[in-house]
Structures are given as C-alpha cells and as structure tokens.
Design an enzyme around this catalytic site. Structure first.
Site, PDB file in Angstrom:
ATOM      1  N   HIS A  42       1.069  -1.295  -0.232  1.00  0.00           N
ATOM      2  CA  HIS A  42       0.098   0.029  -0.079  1.00  0.00           C
ATOM      3  C   HIS A  42       0.980   1.265  -0.052  1.00  0.00           C
ATOM      4  O   HIS A  42       1.981   1.415   0.458  1.00  0.00           O
ATOM      5  CB  HIS A  42      -0.693   0.042   1.283  1.00  0.00           C
ATOM      6  CG  HIS A  42      -0.300   0.241   2.374  1.00  0.00           C
ATOM      7  ND1 HIS A  42      -0.295   1.394   3.255  1.00  0.00           N
ATOM      8  CD2 HIS A  42       0.350  -0.551   3.425  1.00  0.00           C
ATOM      9  CE1 HIS A  42       0.434   1.377   4.264  1.00  0.00           C
ATOM     10  NE2 HIS A  42       0.780   0.190   4.557  1.00  0.00           N
ATOM     11  N   CYS A  43       0.339   2.367  -0.509  1.00  0.00           N
ATOM     12  CA  CYS A  43       0.795   3.746  -0.419  1.00  0.00           C
ATOM     13  C   CYS A  43       0.209   4.451   0.721  1.00  0.00           C
ATOM     14  O   CYS A  43      -0.548   3.730   1.599  1.00  0.00           O
ATOM     15  CB  CYS A  43       0.916   4.387  -1.757  1.00  0.00           C
ATOM     16  SG  CYS A  43      -0.401   4.420  -2.530  1.00  0.00           S
ATOM     17  N   MET A  44      -0.048   5.675   0.498  1.00  0.00           N
ATOM     18  CA  MET A  44      -0.724   6.663   1.572  1.00  0.00           C
ATOM     19  C   MET A  44      -2.177   6.262   1.399  1.00  0.00           C
ATOM     20  O   MET A  44      -2.920   6.467   2.428  1.00  0.00           O
ATOM     21  CB  MET A  44      -0.484   7.992   1.380  1.00  0.00           C
ATOM     22  CG  MET A  44       0.928   8.193   1.977  1.00  0.00           C
ATOM     23  SD  MET A  44       1.125  10.158   2.118  1.00  0.00           S
ATOM     24  CE  MET A  44       0.096  10.578   3.437  1.00  0.00           C
ATOM     25  N   ARG A  69      -3.926   3.964  -1.125  1.00  0.00           N
ATOM     26  CA  ARG A  69      -4.329   2.958  -2.003  1.00  0.00           C
ATOM     27  C   ARG A  69      -3.818   1.397  -1.655  1.00  0.00           C
ATOM     28  O   ARG A  69      -2.479   1.129  -1.380  1.00  0.00           O
ATOM     29  CB  ARG A  69      -3.899   2.851  -3.873  1.00  0.00           C
ATOM     30  CG  ARG A  69      -4.259   4.248  -4.178  1.00  0.00           C
ATOM     31  CD  ARG A  69      -3.854   4.622  -5.393  1.00  0.00           C
ATOM     32  NE  ARG A  69      -3.590   6.166  -5.871  1.00  0.00           N
ATOM     33  CZ  ARG A  69      -3.732   6.486  -7.219  1.00  0.00           C
ATOM     34  NH1 ARG A  69      -3.931   5.777  -8.105  1.00  0.00           N
ATOM     35  NH2 ARG A  69      -3.863   7.676  -7.270  1.00  0.00           N
TER      36      ARG A  69
END
Length: 455
Positions: free
Chosen positions: A25-27, A29
């Site tokens: 995951h990113c911030m 998604r």
C-alpha cells in the site's frame, strides 16, 4: 457491511488468494500484483463500502481506500496469513515503466508518514524562525531541527528496509549496506572534497585496484534503492551456491561483502550520477522557462495522481533537496492539490443531493489536507469538465509560482497546513498561488459543469 467483510470480498473479487502475487500500500491505495488480471470484478469492488475507486494501471490493480488504508492492509494480511511473496509470475515480464512504478510506490509508500511528519515539523520550524518567534541559533531550534532532519539525513536506512521488503531480501543486510554508504569516513571525505580541503581525496582504493568513489550519500535516494535491488540478486545467488552446512555463517558474510562492494564501487556512484541527470532534466525545463516548467508539471500532476504515477516525482524532489538544498517541484504539487480541492468544493456547492453533498464535502476537505484520491476518484472522475478545470487551474497556478521562484527547503506534505513552510521571501507568491488554484478551479468548475449536471 464492516471493514473485515469488505476485505474478505476484495480478496474474493480479485480472484482469491491464489491469484495474489503480492499486495502492498501507499498513503491511500491498496496495490496488487495479480497472477491474472482478468479475474478481477472491478465493478463489484467499486461498489463495496469504504472503497473510493479501483483501476488497473501499469500492471497493478489499485484500490483507493483513503487515510484508513494501513488498517485495511493489516487486516488483509491477517486474512491472507502472511504477506504474499510473489513466487508466481504467470503474466510474464513487466514493462520497465511498470517495474519502475511498482518499485517507487512500494518503497516510498510505507515511509511517507515518517518523511511527511518530519517535513511538517521542518516547515513549521522554518515559519517560526522567519517570524522571529525563536532565534535560529537557539538550543530550541537545534533540538527541533534534529527531530525534523534526522529522517532525511538517515533516509538511506529507511529506504533500504522498505526496498528489502519489495525486493524480498533480508532487511538487516539491506540496512548494513546502507550503513556502509553512510559510514563517517566516507561522508567526512566527501565533505572535505566539497570544501576543497588540502589532502582531500576523490576515491579510496581497495587493494590498489578497485576505486571507491567519495560521495556523500546522506539523504540520497536512487543509490540505495538500486544497491538493495542488487543485494537481493546477490543474496539469492550466494544462498543457491553455498553448501547447507555453511549457509548460517557464510551466506550473510559473502552477501554483505559483495553487496556492499557493489554499492560502493559501482551502483552508488552510478545512482548519484543518475540522480544528477534527473535533476538536470528538471532544471532543463526551468532553463527553458520557469513558467513553462510550471505549466507542464502542473498539467500532468492531476493525471499522475489519477494513474498512480505521482510517486515518480518524489525521488526527484528529494534529490533536489540533497543536491541544491531546495526544490521547486513540491510547491507545484501543492498547487495541484489545491486546484483539485477547489473543483471538488464547486461540485459540493452546486450539488442538490444531500448524500452526495456530504461525500463531496468530505472529499474536498481531504484534498485540502493533502489527500486527493477521494476527490479525484469519488468526485472528479464523474465530472470530466471538473477534472479539466482542476488541471487548468493547477497548470496556471504552478506557472505563476514558478515564475516568482517559489521553492521549499525541506520535504513536506502538500497540504493547506504546509503554508507555514513557505514563510519568507516567497510566502506572498505561494499564498497567491494557493488562492489562484482554489478560486480558479472553483469558478471554472462552476461555469463548465453547471447546476443542471449535478441535480
């Protein structure tokens, strides 16, 4: 439907656990590397409560969750039993662009909270100094600065651990390679060389044959990522050829020696120069015209966020901080976020549906605070003219601030709370740019979309 049920449905709708090579995951998604993308039911996933959007981009399947993404990710790992290791690669070789995007988003996503938090502290400190609330030479500034700057100075360690997870190699060996790049004898030699001190050397020679070029790798990005990529291959090769009886001691020994040597002699210097080339390209745009650079970057930023490619700008910005002590890209990212917020506020104002107004207002405030995915996926993708309005406003506002040379001296999240970081000679232009982005996007969206379109 609760979060856990939604996560169970996501796993089922992406084709089941056996169809998941990897997930991270990113911030905002969840990002999936899937065996077979055709097994995904995007429509059903988009309809799940808590899901703000979903798309297949650059061989990744991305599900937009928003600020709660880490909680969803942790619960997903619990259901899966462990983080998928990506041993299956039925889809074949990915394109270089896809591999690059997977790597950048995967490496930077987990460490963004650390660099964003430190950046915010750094920005607030800069504002306090500019307003003369505290003296730049006081002990208070020294203490706050070490809290804010430690993350950036020792960034190679954060990147090494994060990259080790992406490249599936030992995290502690990765940190050990970063430690070699950060060792004081190398950094002190680089500082002496930069200061043109008498007796300074440009390289150390191993066995009078292999040159270890002198560079300051503190705050560097590209060298450490590529070094850990090389380490992952070295580790697998050593482990494969090493007899079982010797693996416990000699596999890490040989891996560290060869990995560190490759980083110091080959990959580190190449990474430094590659970073210089990237920074030179961006500077080239500014060399043609600062306003032209602003127009280009401001125009592509909303599209980059929409496609998940916006992380590609982060290494360039960090490299600019390392090379020049400042960066002009991040203020443009700030303008883009404000333009997206302005267009979303316009949709909220002209909408007559109570439920939609609630969702839209939440997305607009989120964009104002630097998280734009809810606004983009939940609102602006449904109103193409509003997206165009946000893009135009982002481009013009970025060109405006670039013309006046607005810059940042440390990484900070592109939020309305970032404004204190701009206090100083460029503050009035940064403030004007924010007003331009918000007002122009708001007015353009109101004119282009119209009340009838959102009834």
């Amino acid at each position: 439907m609760g979060t856990q049920e939604a996560i169970n449905n996501i796993i089922r709708l992406v084709g089941g656990q056996d169809n998941i090579n990897n997930v991270w995951h990113c911030m905002t998604r969840l990002r999936f590397d899937l065996v077979d993308d055709n097994k995904v039911d995007q429509g059903a996933i988009k309809a799940l409560p808590g899901v703000l959007g979903a798309q297949l981009q650059s061989d990744q399947f991305q599900i937009v969750i928003g600020p709660k993404v880490n909680s969803w990710y942790e619960q997903m790992l619990t259901v899966l039993g462990k983080a998928p290791q990506g041993e299956t690669h039925i889809k074949g070789r990915k394109s270089l662009v896809s591999m690059f995007m997977d790597t950048v988003s995967g490496v930077f996503g987990p460490i963004v909270p650390a660099i964003a938090g430190a950046g915010m502290i750094k920005g607030l400190l800069a504002g306090l100094i500019a307003l003369k609330v505290v003296s730049a030479k006081s002990d208070t500034v020294v203490v706050i600065d070490l809290i804010a700057s430690g993350v950036f100075y020792f960034l190679p360690f954060f990147l090494a651990v994060s990259a080790a997870k992406i490249f599936k190699t030992n995290e502690y060996l990765a940190a050990a390679v970063a430690a070699c790049l950060m060792y004081p004898s190398l950094i002190d030699a680089a500082k002496a060389l930069a200061a043109h001190q008498e007796g300074a050397v440009s390289a150390f020679w191993l066995l009078n044959a292999l040159p270890v070029s002198v560079f300051n790798y503190a705050s560097s990005v590209i060298p450490v990522i590529f070094s850990i990529l090389a380490l992952s291959y070295i580790h697998r090769w050593v482990d494969r050829i090493m007899p079982d009886v010797l693996k416990t001691v000699f596999t890490p020994t040989l891996t560290l020696f060869l990995g560190a040597l490759a980083a110091l002699v080959i990959i580190g210097p190449i990474g430094i120069w590659l970073g210089k080339v990237l920074a030179f390209f961006i500077q080239g745009l500014f060399g043609i015209s600062a306003s032209f650079a602003g127009l280009v970057v401001g125009a592509i930023r909303p599209v980059a966020i929409l496609t998940g490619m916006h992380h590609a700008m982060t290494p360039i910005a960090l490299q600019n901080f390392s090379e020049h002590g400042y960066d002009m890209l991040m203020p443009m990212m700030f303008m883009a976020n404000m333009a997206i917020a302005g267009s979303t506020f316009a949709i909220w104002r002209i909408s007559k549906n109570r439920q939609e107004r609630t969702v839209t207002l939440s997305a607009a405030i989120s964009a104002l605070l630097g998280i734009t995915e809810p606004a983009l996926f939940g609102v602006l993708t449904r109103y193409k003219k509003a997206f165009i309005a946000a893009t135009v406003a982002s481009s013009l506002a970025s060109a405006f601030i670039a013309f006046f040379g607005v810059r940042l001296y440390g990484y900070i999240l592109s939020s309305i709370f970032s404004l204190p970081a701009y206090i100083g000679p460029y503050f009035v232009f940064a403030l004007s740019g924010v007003a331009m982005a918000l007002v122009l996007s708001f007015l353009l969206t109101t004119v282009l979309v119209g009340k009838d379109a959102v009834e």
